[in-house]
Design an enzyme around this catalytic site. Structure first.
Site, PDB file in Angstrom:
ATOM      1  N   SER A 149      -1.870   3.429   2.664  1.00 59.15           N
ATOM      2  CA  SER A 149      -2.006   3.498   4.117  1.00 59.15           C
ATOM      3  C   SER A 149      -0.620   3.542   4.776  1.00 59.15           C
ATOM      4  O   SER A 149       0.129   4.495   4.543  1.00 59.15           O
ATOM      5  CB  SER A 149      -2.869   2.325   4.611  1.00 59.15           C
ATOM      6  OG  SER A 149      -3.281   2.557   5.923  1.00 59.15           O
ATOM      7  N   ASP A 225     -13.744   5.983   4.286  1.00 56.76           N
ATOM      8  CA  ASP A 225     -12.607   5.213   4.826  1.00 56.76           C
ATOM      9  C   ASP A 225     -12.763   5.123   6.345  1.00 56.76           C
ATOM     10  O   ASP A 225     -12.844   6.155   7.028  1.00 56.76           O
ATOM     11  CB  ASP A 225     -11.317   5.960   4.446  1.00 56.76           C
ATOM     12  CG  ASP A 225     -10.052   5.241   4.838  1.00 56.76           C
ATOM     13  OD1 ASP A 225     -10.033   4.631   5.923  1.00 56.76           O
ATOM     14  OD2 ASP A 225      -9.087   5.313   4.065  1.00 56.76           O
ATOM     15  N   HIS A 257     -11.404   2.016   2.759  1.00 54.68           N
ATOM     16  CA  HIS A 257      -9.938   1.945   2.858  1.00 54.68           C
ATOM     17  C   HIS A 257      -9.342   0.781   2.063  1.00 54.68           C
ATOM     18  O   HIS A 257      -8.128   0.662   1.965  1.00 54.68           O
ATOM     19  CB  HIS A 257      -9.562   1.781   4.338  1.00 54.68           C
ATOM     20  CG  HIS A 257      -8.128   2.082   4.657  1.00 54.68           C
ATOM     21  ND1 HIS A 257      -7.568   3.340   4.529  1.00 54.68           N
ATOM     22  CD2 HIS A 257      -7.123   1.288   5.116  1.00 54.68           C
ATOM     23  CE1 HIS A 257      -6.295   3.302   4.897  1.00 54.68           C
ATOM     24  NE2 HIS A 257      -5.990   2.073   5.253  1.00 54.68           N
TER      25      HIS A 257
HETATM   26  N1  LIG Z   1      -6.790  -6.334  10.682  1.00 55.72           N
HETATM   27  C1  LIG Z   1      -7.230  -4.989  10.742  1.00 55.72           C
HETATM   28  C2  LIG Z   1      -7.350  -4.359   9.391  1.00 55.72           C
HETATM   29  C3  LIG Z   1      -6.025  -4.285   8.682  1.00 55.72           C
HETATM   30  C4  LIG Z   1      -6.150  -3.479   7.414  1.00 55.72           C
HETATM   31  O1  LIG Z   1      -7.170  -2.905   7.106  1.00 55.72           O
HETATM   32  N2  LIG Z   1      -5.049  -3.385   6.671  1.00 55.72           N
HETATM   33  C5  LIG Z   1      -5.076  -2.587   5.486  1.00 55.72           C
HETATM   34  C6  LIG Z   1      -3.999  -1.579   5.569  1.00 55.72           C
HETATM   35  S1  LIG Z   1      -4.300  -0.497   6.949  1.00 55.72           S
HETATM   36  C7  LIG Z   1      -2.949   0.551   6.968  1.00 55.72           C
HETATM   37  O2  LIG Z   1      -1.844   0.310   6.689  1.00 55.72           O
HETATM   38  C8  LIG Z   1      -4.904  -3.467   4.285  1.00 55.72           C
HETATM   39  O3  LIG Z   1      -4.401  -3.076   3.268  1.00 55.72           O
HETATM   40  N3  LIG Z   1      -5.387  -4.702   4.405  1.00 55.72           N
HETATM   41  C9  LIG Z   1      -5.265  -5.698   3.381  1.00 55.72           C
HETATM   42  C10 LIG Z   1      -6.488  -5.889   2.575  1.00 55.72           C
HETATM   43  O4  LIG Z   1      -6.500  -6.869   1.792  1.00 55.72           O
HETATM   44  O5  LIG Z   1      -7.435  -5.093   2.646  1.00 55.72           O
HETATM   45  C11 LIG Z   1      -8.529  -4.889  11.483  1.00 55.72           C
HETATM   46  O6  LIG Z   1      -8.904  -5.890  12.028  1.00 55.72           O
HETATM   47  O7  LIG Z   1      -9.125  -3.804  11.498  1.00 55.72           O
END
Ligand SMILES: N[C@@H](CCC(=O)N[C@@H](CSC=O)C(=O)NCC(=O)O)C(=O)O
Length: 279
Positions: A149, A225, A257
């Site tokens: 991402s 995603d 995602h």
């Molecule tokens: N807090 C957000 C969601 C944040 C999120 O989905 N982060 C992803 C990366 S998104 C792009 O860089 C991630 O890798 N999160 C860590 C995980 O453990 O999944 C929301 O509220 O939507």
């Protein structure tokens, strides 16, 4: 280059460690994680840098991605930095999850107040790389980079901007055209200002359009995603790569995602990197 060991754990015959150091580039303490495979007992091994996404830390990849078992078999070192500076005391730095803390976007900010500490590109391509080469059994002539991402954006742009540093590159669901999506527009205006010519230097699609090239890229993208329609633009990246940038873009029905998707295809990414780093 001193650093502090926070914890170390035996893992598939190798060692998963968590570390902290005072970064001269960032001007603050920074944390990073390193998996050292068992083969390092016999000499320096290839290094794969993993850049994580928004809201993540240096712990996300080692805990969730499931990469250590195969990295131990292939003899690959895995390095995961944090995703931004922390505790810079910039007012509002942690108010949003997609800007500021946890959202370094792997570039050097040029705009106040971020330019003092938000120097993630120089940190990853310079200081952290040097530290890994000096203090871990790493062969810096055999480095690869991958990410997810925001970190996929980082992997693509750093590989395209520093082709001399990285022999292999891949990404999971990267933000492939940040100048054209809400996450990227917010980050680039905040860190770089409103001059879109500056943005092109940190946008994977624009870099390829402008003639930059890197080793053959592997990208995996889930079709379920939740950010695909609004933030990622893999189709645009595929289109610009038709002009001489080798790319394998794989689309996977039903995958979202998150790290269940990443861990599903992690072995393919490690094998992709190994074929270039162990050649
Ligand atoms: N807090 C957000 C969601 C944040 C999120 O989905 N982060 C992803 C990366 S998104 C792009 O860089 C991630 O890798 N999160 C860590 C995980 O453990 O999944 C929301 O509220 O939507």
């Amino acid at each position: 280059m001193p650093f502090e060991t926070l914890s170390q754990h035996l893992c598939f015959g190798g060692r998963q460690g968590f570390y902290r150091h005072q970064s001269r580039e960032i001007g603050l303490p920074m944390r990073f994680s390193v998996f050292v495979p068992p083969q390092a007992a016999d000499g320096p091994v290839p290094v794969l840098f993993y850049l994580a996404g928004l809201t993540c830390t240096e712990e996300t990849f080692p805990i969730k991605a499931g990469a250590q078992r195969l990295a131990a078999e292939l003899g690959l070192m895995l390095v995961a930095p944090d995703t931004s500076p922390r505790d810079a005391r910039i007012p509002g730095e942690a108010d949003a999850w997609d800007f500021g803390v946890g959202a370094g976007f792997y570039l050097d900010a040029t705009r106040e107040p971020w330019s003092r500490h938000w120097r993630m590109e120089s940190y990853i391509t310079g200081e952290l790389r040097q530290l890994i080469g000096l203090r871990f059994p790493a062969d810096l002539k055999r480095c690869g980079i991958f990410g997810h991402s925001m970190g996929g954006h980082g992997a693509l742009t750093l590989a395209l901007r520093h082709p001399d540093l990285y022999r292999s590159v891949s990404a999971f669901a990267p933000i492939a055209a940040p100048s054209r999506c809400p996450w990227g527009e917010k980050a680039f205006s905040g860190y770089l200002g409103t001059d879109r010519a500056m943005w092109r230097e940190h946008d994977a699609c624009a870099l390829v359009e402008d003639g930059r090239r890197c080793p053959p890229i592997l990208i995996d993208q889930g079709m379920a995603d939740q950010f695909l329609a609004t933030q990622l633009n893999p189709d645009r990246f595929e289109w610009v790569c038709c002009d001489g940038q080798p790319l394998t873009l794989r689309l996977h029905e039903g995958y979202d995602h998150g790290y269940y998707f990443i861990s599903t295809f992690m072995a393919d990414h490690l094998a992709h990197h190994a074929q270039f780093l162990k050649a």
